[in-house]
Design an enzyme around this catalytic site. Structure first.
Site, mmCIF file in Angstrom:
data_model
loop_
_atom_site.group_PDB
_atom_site.id
_atom_site.type_symbol
_atom_site.label_atom_id
_atom_site.label_comp_id
_atom_site.label_asym_id
_atom_site.label_seq_id
_atom_site.Cartn_x
_atom_site.Cartn_y
_atom_site.Cartn_z
ATOM 1 C CD GLU A 183 -37.779 12.047 -11.153
ATOM 2 O OE1 GLU A 183 -36.551 12.144 -10.938
ATOM 3 O OE2 GLU A 183 -38.282 12.018 -12.276
ATOM 4 N NE ARG A 241 -25.647 6.166 -7.710
ATOM 5 C CZ ARG A 241 -26.955 6.261 -7.924
ATOM 6 N NH1 ARG A 241 -27.547 7.434 -7.935
ATOM 7 N NH2 ARG A 241 -27.678 5.192 -8.136
ATOM 8 C CE LYS A 297 -35.861 6.590 -8.589
ATOM 9 N NZ LYS A 297 -36.689 7.719 -8.168
HETATM 10 P P1 ATP Z 1 -32.073 6.553 -9.563
HETATM 11 O O1 ATP Z 1 -30.748 6.803 -10.189
HETATM 12 O O2 ATP Z 1 -32.232 5.200 -8.984
HETATM 13 O O3 ATP Z 1 -33.228 6.958 -10.409
HETATM 14 P P2 ATP Z 1 -32.421 8.982 -8.254
HETATM 15 O O4 ATP Z 1 -31.348 9.747 -7.592
HETATM 16 O O5 ATP Z 1 -32.867 9.532 -9.534
HETATM 17 O O6 ATP Z 1 -32.028 7.488 -8.301
HETATM 18 P P3 ATP Z 1 -34.446 9.890 -6.548
HETATM 19 O O7 ATP Z 1 -35.812 9.389 -6.385
HETATM 20 O O8 ATP Z 1 -34.259 11.216 -7.156
HETATM 21 O O9 ATP Z 1 -33.684 8.813 -7.371
HETATM 22 O O10 ATP Z 1 -33.646 9.792 -5.184
HETATM 23 C C1 ATP Z 1 -34.121 10.233 -3.967
HETATM 24 C C2 ATP Z 1 -32.962 10.432 -3.049
HETATM 25 O O11 ATP Z 1 -32.229 9.224 -2.894
HETATM 26 C C3 ATP Z 1 -31.996 11.460 -3.597
HETATM 27 O O12 ATP Z 1 -31.634 12.327 -2.562
HETATM 28 C C4 ATP Z 1 -30.830 10.660 -4.070
HETATM 29 O O13 ATP Z 1 -29.647 11.377 -3.960
HETATM 30 C C5 ATP Z 1 -30.866 9.451 -3.143
HETATM 31 N N1 ATP Z 1 -30.296 8.279 -3.796
HETATM 32 C C6 ATP Z 1 -30.648 7.752 -4.982
HETATM 33 N N2 ATP Z 1 -29.871 6.706 -5.292
HETATM 34 C C7 ATP Z 1 -28.994 6.560 -4.276
HETATM 35 C C8 ATP Z 1 -27.930 5.649 -4.000
HETATM 36 N N3 ATP Z 1 -27.603 4.672 -4.841
HETATM 37 N N4 ATP Z 1 -27.250 5.813 -2.846
HETATM 38 C C9 ATP Z 1 -27.579 6.766 -1.976
HETATM 39 N N5 ATP Z 1 -28.567 7.650 -2.174
HETATM 40 C C10 ATP Z 1 -29.278 7.552 -3.307
HETATM 41 MG MG MG Z 2 -33.178 11.849 -9.219
#
Ligand code: ATP
Ligand code: MG
Length: 559
Positions: A37, A263, A273
């Site tokens: 995102e 994660r 984020k």
């Molecule tokens: P955040 O919690 O940092 O906002 P998010 O999951 O909302 O992370 P996205 O931009 O939606 O952020 O993530 C893109 C991809 O990265 C998704 O497939 C998500 O599952 C993966 N991802 C995000 N954080 C992690 C993590 N800590 N470990 C492994 N994969 C991750």
């Molecule tokens: Mg997300």
């Protein structure tokens, strides 16, 4: 061929992919995607997902898409899109074909939503947010049906069109799936599919004032792109029934398999984020690329290499087990990489002057030192030696502790790559602090041991007249506890006040004057450092990437 030099060990997801290939389940090849995102910069957790998705595509002759999941225009920006593209490329991966955006599919998504309404699988609901929450029930209590649930499809279709036309206020109504208000899975209790947002979108401008929800968008975007394996983190496990429900209830001929993995959580930092964004906005750090940040841009500025991060992800592996990864593992990976590739240099971080009394007044010798002790191909550099030099304050003790091997009164020490010196006396200021060391050198010790005695200690040094003064930024953990977001109170309460120490009077050898931003060096006996982009023509600034000491490898050997 994988971009990583080492082969990625298998894991349960790779095994699923292998089996699918053996069974010829996907004759057109494996397709994965990385779907960030664009609401912040990527962090080390995302690297795990990137390495997994792009790694599988590479190793199994497949394709990996980079798709922005851009359904929250208010939180997103093109700055983030650019940063994410930069970081994925920097890690060494190339997405297949054009960049993709969920927003490209807004028209299709809208039509699929209409299809759900026509099939009586979705309805426009006029409960407000608080009411929807109240009607949803709890984990132990089933929800109750919205009074709008049974309105005729025709009516919902008309209202949905009106929502799109901009006839209603934000929050006045939403489109919901009609599933089961008694489902034990809260995600299945008539989840919202669309909400009204009179917001400008970075890709679609003002074309839309309704935006689809993540759960509705993600599965359809995956299916439209022919994704075979939709890999995501464990928090989406409970959303999988909804992912499947949407695809089962619309006319679409692709149904990707969602597979969840745990994660990556790194100790002494936060990987969210939202929280990283807060730290940037509140000026707790200097920006997304502050070298203390666990963002890829922060790690890059700190001196981490793409190889080291891919190696780290490879070592972390992919499982369904929640685990906290030790920061030392990340440090171990960068040390391994830089030890092989970083040229050596000498830098004195906390200088004290040394006068070598018996060295000729105006003489300057140009010594040739190897850039790398094990790698002759990396060549040599010229290091001037003269009567006045700097050594580190920590390398002299007036009253040495037992077994002290560095410089002390009346004892000898070797200057790395140069002569053996002996300290004869010290000069102190009015406060009684040592400000200069008066030494003599043994002219017969360049490149050979002194006659009849052993000199054990070796210290680094920089000739005073030709030294370059530099700023050195030393970084430590950003937080004082391993899991700041799980600790009592706010994660912000656990910031490490000593996470940054700035030394402004470091003395570095003149060969470093030409170094480029981003260039990495091993400063002998100190650690690995890289040139910060804040450097100017007149002033070099170095970031300490990591010290030389390696706690992690030793710990592993003990285990
Ligand atoms: P955040 O919690 O940092 O906002 P998010 O999951 O909302 O992370 P996205 O931009 O939606 O952020 O993530 C893109 C991809 O990265 C998704 O497939 C998500 O599952 C993966 N991802 C995000 N954080 C992690 C993590 N800590 N470990 C492994 N994969 C991750
Ligand atoms: Mg997300």
């Amino acid at each position: 061929m994988s971009v990583t030099e080492q082969k990625t060990p298998t894991n349960f997801i790779r095994q699923i992919v292998e089996k699918d290939i053996t069974e010829n389940k996907h004759p057109c090849g494996v397709v994965t995607r990385f779907p960030p995102e664009p609401n912040g910069f990527l962090h080390i957790g995302h690297a795990k997902s990137i390495c997994l998705n792009f790694g599988i595509a590479e190793d199994f002759n497949g394709r990996c898409h980079l798709r922005f999941d851009d359904t929250n225009p208010e939180k997103e920006s093109t700055e983030y899109i650019e940063a994410i593209k930069r970081d994925v490329s920097w890690l060494g991966y190339r997405w297949y074909g054009d960049l993709r955006y969920a927003s490209q599919y807004f028209q299709s998504l809208y039509e699929f939503a209409q299809e759900l309404i026509r099939r009586d699988k979705a309805y426009v609901c006029e409960l407000n947010a608080a009411q929807i929450r109240e009607y949803r029930g709890t984990l132990t209590e089933s929800g109750k049906n919205s009074p709008y649930r049974d309105r005729p499809s025709e009516e919902s279709l008309k209202l949905f069109a009106g929502m799109r036309e901009g006839n209603y206020e934000e929050g006045q109504m939403v489109l919901r799936a009609k599933i089961d208000m008694a489902s034990p899975n809260l995600n299945m209790r008539d989840p919202t599919l669309y909400r009204i947002r009179h917001a400008h979108h970075h890709q679609t401008g003002d074309k839309w004032c309704i935006y689809p929800m993540y759960d509705f968008t993600h599965c359809i975007s995956d299916a439209l792109e022919g994704i075979t394996h939709s890999l995501c983190t464990l928090e989406f496990e409970d959303h999988r029934p909804l992912y499947d429900w949407v695809l089962d209830n619309i006319t679409i001929d692709c149904h990707p398999q969602q597979i969840e993995f745990s994660r990556l959580d790194l100790a002494y930092t936060v990987t969210s984020k939202r929280k990283l964004n807060e730290m940037v906005k509140q000026n707790i750090v200097e920006g997304w690329d502050d070298p203390r940040m666990p963002t890829l841009s922060g790690l890059r500025r700190r001196g981490f290499t793409p190889d080291s991060i891919r190696d780290f992800c490879r070592r972390v592996g992919v499982t369904k087990q929640e685990n906290l990864i030790e920061y030392e593992l990340l440090e171990y990976c960068i040390r391994e990489d830089l030890d092989k590739h970083a040229p050596r240099a000498m830098a004195v971080l906390n200088p004290i002057k040394v006068l070598i009394e018996n060295y000729p007044q105006d003489q300057v010798e140009t010594l040739k030192l190897p850039n790398h002790p094990q790698c002759a191909e990396m060549g040599q550099r010229e290091v001037p030696f003269s009567r006045e030099i700097y050594i580190d304050r920590a390398d002299f003790e007036e009253v040495p502790p037992p077994k002290y091997k560095r410089l002390t009164l009346a004892k000898e020490v070797r200057l790395r790559g140069a002569y053996v010196i002996r300290c004869d006396r010290v000069i102190k200021n009015e406060q009684g602090e040592v400000v200069e060391l008066i030494c003599t050198y043994d002219p017969d010790t360049l490149g050979k041991n002194p006659e009849g005695r052993k000199v054990k200690g070796v210290i680094h040094w920089v000739a005073a007249a030709t030294a370059e003064t530099a700023e050195v930024r030393l970084y430590d953990r950003l937080f004082t506890v391993p899991q700041p977001d799980k600790a009592e109170g706010e994660y912000i309460d656990y910031l490490n006040p000593e996470s940054l120490e700035v030394l402004t009077e470091a003395k570095v050898e003149p060969s470093l004057r030409q170094s480029q931003v981003g260039g990495s060096f091993q400063f002998e006996r100190e650690g690995y450092f890289c040139v910060d982009p804040d450097s100017t023509d007149n002033r070099l600034i170095f970031n300490r990437t990591v010290s030389l000491r390696d706690g992690w490898a030793k710990q592993q050997q003990k285990k």
